[in-house]
Design a protein around this motif. Structure first.
Motif, PDB file in Angstrom:
ATOM      1  N   VAL A   7       4.253 -49.049  22.296  1.00 36.69           N
ATOM      2  CA  VAL A   7       3.951 -47.797  21.583  1.00 36.69           C
ATOM      3  C   VAL A   7       4.037 -48.033  20.075  1.00 36.69           C
ATOM      4  CG1 VAL A   7       4.799 -45.448  21.106  1.00 36.69           C
ATOM      5  CG2 VAL A   7       4.601 -46.249  23.468  1.00 36.69           C
ATOM      6  N   GLU A   8       5.031 -48.807  19.658  1.00 31.68           N
ATOM      7  CA  GLU A   8       5.168 -49.141  18.241  1.00 31.68           C
ATOM      8  C   GLU A   8       3.899 -49.852  17.743  1.00 31.68           C
ATOM      9  OE1 GLU A   8       7.579 -47.753  16.663  1.00 31.68           O
ATOM     10  OE2 GLU A   8       6.618 -48.632  14.876  1.00 31.68           O
ATOM     11  N   ALA A   9       3.390 -50.769  18.555  1.00 26.64           N
ATOM     12  CA  ALA A   9       2.154 -51.481  18.186  1.00 26.64           C
ATOM     13  C   ALA A   9       0.973 -50.510  18.158  1.00 26.64           C
ATOM     14  CB  ALA A   9       1.894 -52.617  19.179  1.00 26.64           C
ATOM     15  N   ALA A  10       0.950 -49.580  19.105  1.00 27.57           N
ATOM     16  CA  ALA A  10      -0.165 -48.606  19.171  1.00 27.57           C
ATOM     17  C   ALA A  10      -0.180 -47.721  17.927  1.00 27.57           C
ATOM     18  CB  ALA A  10      -0.047 -47.764  20.436  1.00 27.57           C
ATOM     19  N   ARG A  11       1.016 -47.390  17.411  1.00 23.59           N
ATOM     20  CA  ARG A  11       1.096 -46.524  16.216  1.00 23.59           C
ATOM     21  C   ARG A  11       0.553 -47.227  14.984  1.00 23.59           C
ATOM     22  NH1 ARG A  11       6.633 -44.345  17.791  1.00 23.59           N
ATOM     23  NH2 ARG A  11       6.056 -42.604  19.153  1.00 23.59           N
ATOM     24  N   GLN A  12       0.485 -48.543  15.054  1.00 22.47           N
ATOM     25  CA  GLN A  12      -0.003 -49.288  13.875  1.00 22.47           C
ATOM     26  C   GLN A  12      -1.509 -49.573  13.932  1.00 22.47           C
ATOM     27  OE1 GLN A  12       2.622 -52.685  13.345  1.00 22.47           O
ATOM     28  NE2 GLN A  12       4.323 -51.298  13.831  1.00 22.47           N
ATOM     29  N   VAL A  13      -2.162 -49.130  14.986  1.00 20.95           N
ATOM     30  CA  VAL A  13      -3.599 -49.424  15.096  1.00 20.95           C
ATOM     31  C   VAL A  13      -4.364 -48.654  14.025  1.00 20.95           C
ATOM     32  CG1 VAL A  13      -5.653 -49.132  16.558  1.00 20.95           C
ATOM     33  CG2 VAL A  13      -3.521 -49.982  17.549  1.00 20.95           C
ATOM     34  N   ASP A  14      -5.250 -49.394  13.330  1.00 22.53           N
ATOM     35  CA  ASP A  14      -6.048 -48.795  12.268  1.00 22.53           C
ATOM     36  C   ASP A  14      -7.517 -48.947  12.673  1.00 22.53           C
ATOM     37  OD1 ASP A  14      -7.456 -48.207  10.020  1.00 22.53           O
ATOM     38  OD2 ASP A  14      -6.500 -49.722   8.726  1.00 22.53           O
ATOM     39  N   LEU A  15      -8.189 -47.818  12.892  1.00 25.82           N
ATOM     40  CA  LEU A  15      -9.566 -47.868  13.394  1.00 25.82           C
ATOM     41  C   LEU A  15     -10.513 -48.597  12.438  1.00 25.82           C
ATOM     42  CD1 LEU A  15     -10.221 -44.356  14.988  1.00 25.82           C
ATOM     43  CD2 LEU A  15      -9.273 -46.419  16.009  1.00 25.82           C
ATOM     44  N   SER A  16     -10.169 -48.610  11.158  1.00 30.15           N
ATOM     45  CA  SER A  16     -11.097 -49.221  10.197  1.00 30.15           C
ATOM     46  C   SER A  16     -10.984 -50.750  10.185  1.00 30.15           C
ATOM     47  CB  SER A  16     -10.868 -48.659   8.797  1.00 30.15           C
ATOM     48  OG  SER A  16      -9.587 -49.026   8.372  1.00 30.15           O
TER      49      SER A  16
END
Ligand code: DC
Length: 211
Positions: free
Chosen positions: A59-68
């Protein structure tokens, strides 16, 4: 129609990605391949040597996802796809990524999103929903061809087994399993080349918009 959202779902190697990109180009809409968001989480975990089955870490990794900054070339690796389908079973990961995907869908003048749960969960109110599928053997043949073209050595039976395994995981999970939305148009591309699939999809979109 001022805001247009098109939801495209389907199993691995069904052709939904190519179809979505072509539709988005034609309709001049932004496109999001939501599989890349799950792949980005898996990639980060693999790079950091972190486990794929620890929900808090994922979840921590998912919160860092940047679509750009989703890099398709890096993320298209086979091992990342397999790891992505493992992290995609975790509700916390899905929740974080679905939030990002919904923001993308809400932009003006709309968007084309493809994935596994766009019509059912991410954008249940999408204007048009397509469920793109093809027989597992045909999907394996396409994937195998792609690998040959890239010069990758691949055993057809192993590719087929992998597709079947991925289907089981994506359809069998309890949170947001892969399935057609009740109001989705089913597009079986088993006997179609990409141009025919594209023209059929465009026809569905045109008819829905004028209905
Ligand atoms: O479409 P793809 O192969 O890039 O997707 C990789 C994995 O990500 C897939 O096996 C399941 C997961 N996924 C998902 O659960 N929901 C989505 N909307 C998109 C992908």
């Amino acid at each position: 129609m001022s805001h247009l959202v098109i939801a495209i779902d389907g199993p691995a190697a069904s052709g939904k990605g190519t179809l979505s990109r072509k539709l988005a180009d034609k309709l001049e809409l932004p496109h999001l391949d939501t599989g890349l968001t799950y792949r980005a989480v898996a990639h980060q975990l693999l790079q950091n040597g972190q486990p794929l089955d620890n929900e808090a870490v994922a979840v921590e990794a998912a919160r860092q996802v940047d679509l750009s900054s989703l890099d398709k070339d890096v993320l298209s690796d086979h091992a990342i796809g397999d790891a992505a389908s493992k992290v995609a079973v975790m509700p916390g990961v899905r929740k974080a990524l679905v939030e990002l995907q919904r923001v993308f869908a809400a932009q003006s003048p709309g968007a084309v999103l493809d994935g596994r749960d766009i019509g059912t969960v991410v954008c249940p109110d999408a204007d048009i929903k397509l469920f793109v599928t093809a027989y597992p053997r045909e999907r394996a043949r396409r994937r195998w061809n792609e690998m040959q073209l890239k010069g990758q050595d691949a055993d057809f039976d192993a590719v087929l087994a992998d597709i079947q395994h991925r289907d089981e995981r994506d359809m069998g999970r309890s949170d947001s399993p892969l399935k057609p939305a009740e109001d989705a148009y089913l597009l079986d591309t088993s006997e179609m080349d990409i141009e025919t699939a594209f023209r059929t999809a465009l026809d569905i979109v045109d008819k829905s918009r004028t209905a």
